[in-house]
Design a protein around this motif. Sequence first.
Motif, PDB file in Angstrom:
ATOM      1  N   ALA A 189      44.170  22.098 -78.657  1.00 31.80           N
ATOM      2  CA  ALA A 189      44.864  22.594 -77.467  1.00 31.80           C
ATOM      3  C   ALA A 189      44.589  24.079 -77.256  1.00 31.80           C
ATOM      4  O   ALA A 189      44.379  24.528 -76.121  1.00 31.80           O
ATOM      5  N   ARG A 190      44.575  24.841 -78.347  1.00 31.59           N
ATOM      6  CA  ARG A 190      44.302  26.279 -78.227  1.00 31.59           C
ATOM      7  C   ARG A 190      42.869  26.530 -77.765  1.00 31.59           C
ATOM      8  O   ARG A 190      42.607  27.409 -76.947  1.00 31.59           O
ATOM      9  N   GLN A 191      41.916  25.763 -78.309  1.00 30.09           N
ATOM     10  CA  GLN A 191      40.521  25.913 -77.889  1.00 30.09           C
ATOM     11  C   GLN A 191      40.363  25.590 -76.411  1.00 30.09           C
ATOM     12  O   GLN A 191      39.650  26.287 -75.673  1.00 30.09           O
ATOM     13  N   ALA A 192      41.037  24.517 -75.974  1.00 31.97           N
ATOM     14  CA  ALA A 192      40.962  24.144 -74.561  1.00 31.97           C
ATOM     15  C   ALA A 192      41.535  25.252 -73.681  1.00 31.97           C
ATOM     16  O   ALA A 192      40.953  25.600 -72.641  1.00 31.97           O
ATOM     17  N   ALA A 193      42.648  25.819 -74.098  1.00 30.96           N
ATOM     18  CA  ALA A 193      43.266  26.892 -73.316  1.00 30.96           C
ATOM     19  C   ALA A 193      42.309  28.066 -73.170  1.00 30.96           C
ATOM     20  O   ALA A 193      42.183  28.650 -72.078  1.00 30.96           O
ATOM     21  N   GLN A 194      41.622  28.430 -74.229  1.00 30.07           N
ATOM     22  CA  GLN A 194      40.688  29.555 -74.170  1.00 30.07           C
ATOM     23  C   GLN A 194      39.525  29.249 -73.225  1.00 30.07           C
ATOM     24  O   GLN A 194      39.078  30.122 -72.462  1.00 30.07           O
ATOM     25  N   THR A 195      39.025  28.009 -73.263  1.00 29.32           N
ATOM     26  CA  THR A 195      37.939  27.629 -72.352  1.00 29.32           C
ATOM     27  C   THR A 195      38.383  27.762 -70.900  1.00 29.32           C
ATOM     28  O   THR A 195      37.667  28.326 -70.063  1.00 29.32           O
ATOM     29  N   ASN A 207      48.406  24.337 -68.422  1.00 27.37           N
ATOM     30  CA  ASN A 207      48.592  22.972 -68.912  1.00 27.37           C
ATOM     31  C   ASN A 207      48.250  22.875 -70.396  1.00 27.37           C
ATOM     32  O   ASN A 207      48.943  22.207 -71.177  1.00 27.37           O
ATOM     33  N   ALA A 208      47.197  23.557 -70.811  1.00 29.43           N
ATOM     34  CA  ALA A 208      46.817  23.530 -72.225  1.00 29.43           C
ATOM     35  C   ALA A 208      47.875  24.203 -73.091  1.00 29.43           C
ATOM     36  O   ALA A 208      48.164  23.756 -74.209  1.00 29.43           O
ATOM     37  N   ARG A 209      48.474  25.290 -72.596  1.00 33.60           N
ATOM     38  CA  ARG A 209      49.545  25.948 -73.354  1.00 33.60           C
ATOM     39  C   ARG A 209      50.767  25.034 -73.450  1.00 33.60           C
ATOM     40  O   ARG A 209      51.451  24.994 -74.484  1.00 33.60           O
ATOM     41  N   ILE A 210      51.037  24.290 -72.357  1.00 37.24           N
ATOM     42  CA  ILE A 210      52.134  23.322 -72.387  1.00 37.24           C
ATOM     43  C   ILE A 210      51.882  22.286 -73.481  1.00 37.24           C
ATOM     44  O   ILE A 210      52.777  21.934 -74.255  1.00 37.24           O
ATOM     45  N   THR A 211      50.640  21.802 -73.538  1.00 32.88           N
ATOM     46  CA  THR A 211      50.299  20.802 -74.542  1.00 32.88           C
ATOM     47  C   THR A 211      50.367  21.386 -75.948  1.00 32.88           C
ATOM     48  O   THR A 211      50.852  20.738 -76.879  1.00 32.88           O
ATOM     49  N   GLU A 212      49.880  22.611 -76.116  1.00 37.06           N
ATOM     50  CA  GLU A 212      49.964  23.272 -77.422  1.00 37.06           C
ATOM     51  C   GLU A 212      51.421  23.370 -77.872  1.00 37.06           C
ATOM     52  O   GLU A 212      51.756  23.111 -79.046  1.00 37.06           O
ATOM     53  N   ALA A 213      52.300  23.747 -76.947  1.00 31.53           N
ATOM     54  CA  ALA A 213      53.719  23.839 -77.292  1.00 31.53           C
ATOM     55  C   ALA A 213      54.275  22.483 -77.696  1.00 31.53           C
ATOM     56  O   ALA A 213      55.113  22.397 -78.605  1.00 31.53           O
ATOM     57  N   ALA A 214      53.806  21.429 -77.028  1.00 34.46           N
ATOM     58  CA  ALA A 214      54.260  20.087 -77.397  1.00 34.46           C
ATOM     59  C   ALA A 214      53.826  19.737 -78.817  1.00 34.46           C
ATOM     60  O   ALA A 214      54.583  19.128 -79.583  1.00 34.46           O
ATOM     61  N   MET A 215      52.592  20.133 -79.176  1.00 37.27           N
ATOM     62  CA  MET A 215      52.126  19.891 -80.538  1.00 37.27           C
ATOM     63  C   MET A 215      53.015  20.626 -81.550  1.00 37.27           C
ATOM     64  O   MET A 215      53.365  20.093 -82.603  1.00 37.27           O
ATOM     65  N   LEU A 216      53.364  21.867 -81.226  1.00 34.13           N
ATOM     66  CA  LEU A 216      54.240  22.641 -82.098  1.00 34.13           C
ATOM     67  C   LEU A 216      55.612  21.972 -82.205  1.00 34.13           C
ATOM     68  O   LEU A 216      56.188  21.866 -83.295  1.00 34.13           O
ATOM     69  N   LEU A 226      59.464  26.611 -78.043  1.00 32.15           N
ATOM     70  CA  LEU A 226      60.318  27.209 -77.014  1.00 32.15           C
ATOM     71  C   LEU A 226      59.742  28.539 -76.543  1.00 32.15           C
ATOM     72  O   LEU A 226      59.741  28.841 -75.341  1.00 32.15           O
ATOM     73  N   GLU A 227      59.211  29.337 -77.466  1.00 30.45           N
ATOM     74  CA  GLU A 227      58.606  30.617 -77.105  1.00 30.45           C
ATOM     75  C   GLU A 227      57.414  30.424 -76.175  1.00 30.45           C
ATOM     76  O   GLU A 227      57.257  31.149 -75.182  1.00 30.45           O
ATOM     77  N   VAL A 228      56.537  29.443 -76.491  1.00 33.87           N
ATOM     78  CA  VAL A 228      55.351  29.221 -75.664  1.00 33.87           C
ATOM     79  C   VAL A 228      55.752  28.750 -74.275  1.00 33.87           C
ATOM     80  O   VAL A 228      55.260  29.261 -73.253  1.00 33.87           O
ATOM     81  N   TRP A 229      56.640  27.761 -74.198  1.00 34.49           N
ATOM     82  CA  TRP A 229      57.047  27.256 -72.886  1.00 34.49           C
ATOM     83  C   TRP A 229      57.732  28.343 -72.062  1.00 34.49           C
ATOM     84  O   TRP A 229      57.488  28.464 -70.855  1.00 34.49           O
TER      85      TRP A 229
END
Length: 410
Positions: A189-195, A207-216, A226-229
């Motif tokens: 998710a982090r790699q996708a966000a950077q791309t 959207n990628a940050r949302i998904t990363e937060a879901a993984m967390l 909660l911090e990411v969202w």
Amino acid sequence: MKDLLHDADERLLRVLRDPLLWDPPELVSREEVETIFAAVEKEDADADALCRRLLTGSALQWADRVRDTPGTRTVGMVRQLLKRMPAMVERRPADALQLTSLAIAIAEAINPQSYWPDHVLLARGQALRDHAYVLSFLGRYADSLKVAEQAERTFAQVPDADVDVARLALVKASALRMQNRGEEAIALARQAAQTFLDYEDRSRYVNARITEAAMLYYSGAVERALEVWTSVKDDPGLDALGELRITHNIAACLSDLGRHAEAVDSFARCVSEFALLDLPTERTRSRWYLGNALVGTARPRQGIAALRLAWDEFNDLGLPVDAALAALDLADALVANQQPGQVPMICREVIAQLTEAGLAMQAIPALSLLREAAAMGRVSRGLIRDTHAKVKRAGRGGDARLALANDRRV
């Protein structure tokens, strides 16, 4: 190329920037690009008309209709089918699976010689990716990963497919997380966000940050999620629907942290607005968590009613694992409020529904034990929660607890 770009109008720029439309190895004239644009535009219009005519009635009939209709084996048809998936997956996920299956079949039947280089491969990769997404949405995570690997191999044959590969990474991340591979999922998710950030695609970055937060969140790092969202809640790349999904997710974190009173109003708003938007899966997701939050704020009657309705709605949506989890939350709330009499009936129905769906058979012994304990008046909240964990682990369910994506074109 710089001179061409300088004089190009907005419509032409869309052609130049869209990898689905062309991938010029060298400078071409404005007239040639306009010809390409017109051809693609006509193919998409023809495909759209065919979809409107053929995708009616039972989804089980769509494949036969398309196969028997001339002019359906085109890249434009694949594009139009996939274009319809985001709205359909929320309302009729089983039909969305038929749609993406059909897109794959068409993409595989297209003659590559009829198109510009790599366009058919790109369409095949996108069809596979969206199919993997729908499989993951339905809880078929192992199948999703297999299809995602096919998509990955297909995209590897296409130059400059970075954005498509990043979108695929988000699909894989969701499925990997449900296979107890959370660290891999977070990294993807982090790699996708950077791309997406590199390509200045702010919407997909969010959207990628949302998904990363879901993984967390699912790894147990609720405060970090909660911090990411919270950090992207007001991002300019977020649309109104995305903001509503993040509102649900933030409320989910607050509720999980014991701050139920702060979450209730947000969940209630999400239930109402998702219903107005005709997004039943999102609506039920919020209703489920609203029920638990209401129980947590000493409003058991309202909470139990919400959980009961969420159970019914998940069943209607064809999401049996999430329905079972909502039902067990209902059983927990009933026992907590000295109403254990309905628990045996709930367990019987959950066992029947999971058995009919062919899912989570390893969880049936735990459900049976719970039913027997309830029948003898010995049910406890600890036993219910243990059964909940076993059903979740067996079915790899629970994604419906969060709104994972801002953009369903994952």
